[in-house]
Write an enzyme that holds these catalytic residues in place. Structure first.
Site, PDB file in Angstrom:
ATOM      1  NE  ARG A   1       9.573   5.528  -1.048  1.00  0.00           N
ATOM      2  CZ  ARG A   1      10.788   5.631  -1.544  1.00  0.00           C
ATOM      3  NH1 ARG A   1      11.738   6.212  -0.840  1.00  0.00           N
ATOM      4  NH2 ARG A   1      11.072   5.154  -2.740  1.00  0.00           N
TER       5      ARG A   1
ATOM      6  CG  ASP B   1      13.238   5.563   6.541  1.00  0.00           C
ATOM      7  OD1 ASP B   1      12.614   5.568   5.464  1.00  0.00           O
ATOM      8  OD2 ASP B   1      14.449   5.848   6.625  1.00  0.00           O
TER       9      ASP B   1
ATOM     10  N   GLY C   1       0.872  -1.158   0.000  1.00  0.00           N
ATOM     11  CA  GLY C   1       0.000   0.000   0.000  1.00  0.00           C
ATOM     12  C   GLY C   1       0.914   1.213   0.000  1.00  0.00           C
TER      13      GLY C   1
ATOM     14  CG  ASP D   1       3.059  -2.363  -6.586  1.00  0.00           C
ATOM     15  OD1 ASP D   1       3.491  -3.396  -7.125  1.00  0.00           O
ATOM     16  OD2 ASP D   1       3.792  -1.581  -5.964  1.00  0.00           O
TER      17      ASP D   1
END
Length: 466
Positions: free
Chosen positions: A96, A128, A93, A263
């Site tokens: 970031r 991150d 999904g 994707d």
């Protein structure tokens, strides 16, 4: 000459809110320690009514993500699945990034402002949620080069350096951080439909198909297409036309995306999400961009096959709301659509016109042989032979049925073409990394836009009604 994007008033239209409860998650942006504006797309900010923002206001919206007026009240991270190197992954999904706003341009297209590097989301997994500054610079270069070469691409709208030190395995670390905003014609992916199919959400699948048909309209399917009035079939026909055109535009540009997972396939046919991309140094169908693509799945010459395979995954997903026959009929149009797009786009870049598709096929074959035998890249080939100039032998014979496009732009009298080979990319980054010198980047963007002006108006993206 190429027309500039038309200026437009600010017209917010947050249509995604109607789907948000089952398609997205509401998220917050990261709180960055620094906001240094590094790139603002003055070619496109006026096209969506944002040219009058001061730099301070710009940073407020695109670095701190204060909502735009009457737009999305909170960022939305989209949910999707996808095949990654043909292995199905339900754990992905927006990891970031998020959709920050939706707004109309002058022709009425609905455009998204989406982010990259804006912080953690429910889909970040072990990452991150950040973007390196080098990655942002590379995305500026990729999108500007592709736009100049007539590829239907997202636009790098904003890059703001954010003052964090990031650790990366593929860059010397610690490395600088940034948040990027892209202007894109939708972020609805093939993987978005795959997720709904995997979860058995047929009602939501129908709603998403209707949303796409209404929001991103295109021409109807051929008159003899079975089930041509079925919404899923109409969407499949449009996706096939659009993504066949995208595949052809990559080949004519000599571009290798590197990660053509489902994707990363936008149903509007717009190219986006640039990671390990490369341009060909010379014509080589086996050339790969990603160091981790060990089998060459997404090599330059396999890109049309990869995109066609992804369209097959869209058809499989849409079978939850449609009989197979209309979807298979649309899927099988890819070859003809791709051939037509190759002819149209190749002749446009070469600066010739006036012959039929058979002549174009012969020309493309002669051009490929010329590049292979001369160890030429597409940039050098198209520049040297623009309008049919300098051709000899088989290439001259193949060009005989064509007429040159009038063109007196001074670019064509220069010493050589603009290109985007890795050595130049690294040199532009080195100037920033070592001396904080951004001028080589800005000079390159200006030079690419001059090349785009010299090439003139590109062929209209296929499969669009607006």
């Amino acid at each position: 000459m190429r027309a500039e994007p038309q200026p437009a008033p600010y017209r917010p239209d947050p249509r995604l809110l109607a789907l948000a409860d089952w398609l997205t998650d509401r998220v917050e942006s990261a709180d960055f320690p620094m906001h240094e504006l590094r790139f603002r797309n003055r070619r496109w900010d006026g096209a969506v009514g944002l040219a009058d923002l001061s730099d301070e206001q710009w940073i407020g919206h695109f670095g701190k993500f204060e909502p735009l007026p009457e737009n999305l009240p909170q960022p939305l991270a989209q949910r999707y699945h996808g095949h990654q190197f043909r292995v199905y992954n339900p754990e992905i999904g927006d990891g970031r990034g998020f959709t920050f706003a939706q707004l109309r341009d002058a022709p009425g297209r609905l455009l998204d402002l989406g982010t990259k590097g804006s912080g953690l989301t429910p889909y970040s997994r072990t990452a991150d949620g950040r973007l390196t500054l080098k990655g942002a610079v590379r995305e500026i270069l990729a999108t500007e080069m592709l736009e100049a070469l007539g590829v239907y691409t997202s636009k790098t709208f904003s890059v703001i350096e954010t003052g964090e030190a990031l650790e990366r395995g593929d860059e010397p670390s610690p490395t600088r951080s940034a948040v990027l905003v892209r202007l894109s014609h939708s972020h609805i992916r093939i993987g978005t439909f795959q997720r709904l199919a995997a979860l058995g959400e047929s009602d939501h699948m129908r709603a998403l198909a209707e949303y796409c048909l209404e929001t991103y309209p295109g021409p109807p399917p051929p008159e003899d297409a079975p089930g041509r009035d079925e919404p899923a079939a109409r969407l499949m026909h449009q996706a096939v036309e659009r993504l066949a055109d995208l595949a052809a535009s990559y080949m004519v540009a000599g571009f290798v995306h590197g990660v053509l997972n489902s994707d990363n396939m936008n149903v509007t046919g717009e190219s986006f999400d640039y990671g390990p991309w490369r341009w060909l140094p010379q014509w080589d169908p086996a050339f790969t961009a990603a160091y981790f693509d060990h089998g060459g799945l997404y090599a330059f010459g396999r890109q049309p096959e990869a995109i066609h395979w992804n369209l097959g995954q869209l058809a499989i997903a849409l079978r939850t709301i449609c009989e197979p026959e209309p979807l298979v009929a649309a899927f099988n149009r890819f070859g003809d659509c791709y051939s037509a797009a190759m002819a149209r786009r190749f002749c446009w870049r070469l600066g010739v016109t006036g012959a039929d598709r058979d002549c174009a096929v012969a020309l493309i074959g002669a051009a490929e042989r010329t590049m292979r035998e001369g160890k030429l890249g597409p940039d050098a080939f198209f520049f040297a032979h623009r309008g049919g100039r300098g051709a000899s032998g088989e290439l001259a014979q193949a060009l005989a049925p064509f007429q040159p496009v009038p063109g007196d732009h001074p670019y064509w009298d220069g010493a050589g073409p603009q290109a985007m080979l890795i050595d130049e990319v690294e040199a532009i980054w080195a100037a920033i990394a070592e001396r904080d010198d951004w001028q080589p980047l800005y000079d390159k963007v200006a030079a690419l836009r001059r090349m785009g002006d010299a090439l003139g108006e590109p062929p209209a993206p296929a499969g669009h009604g607006n």
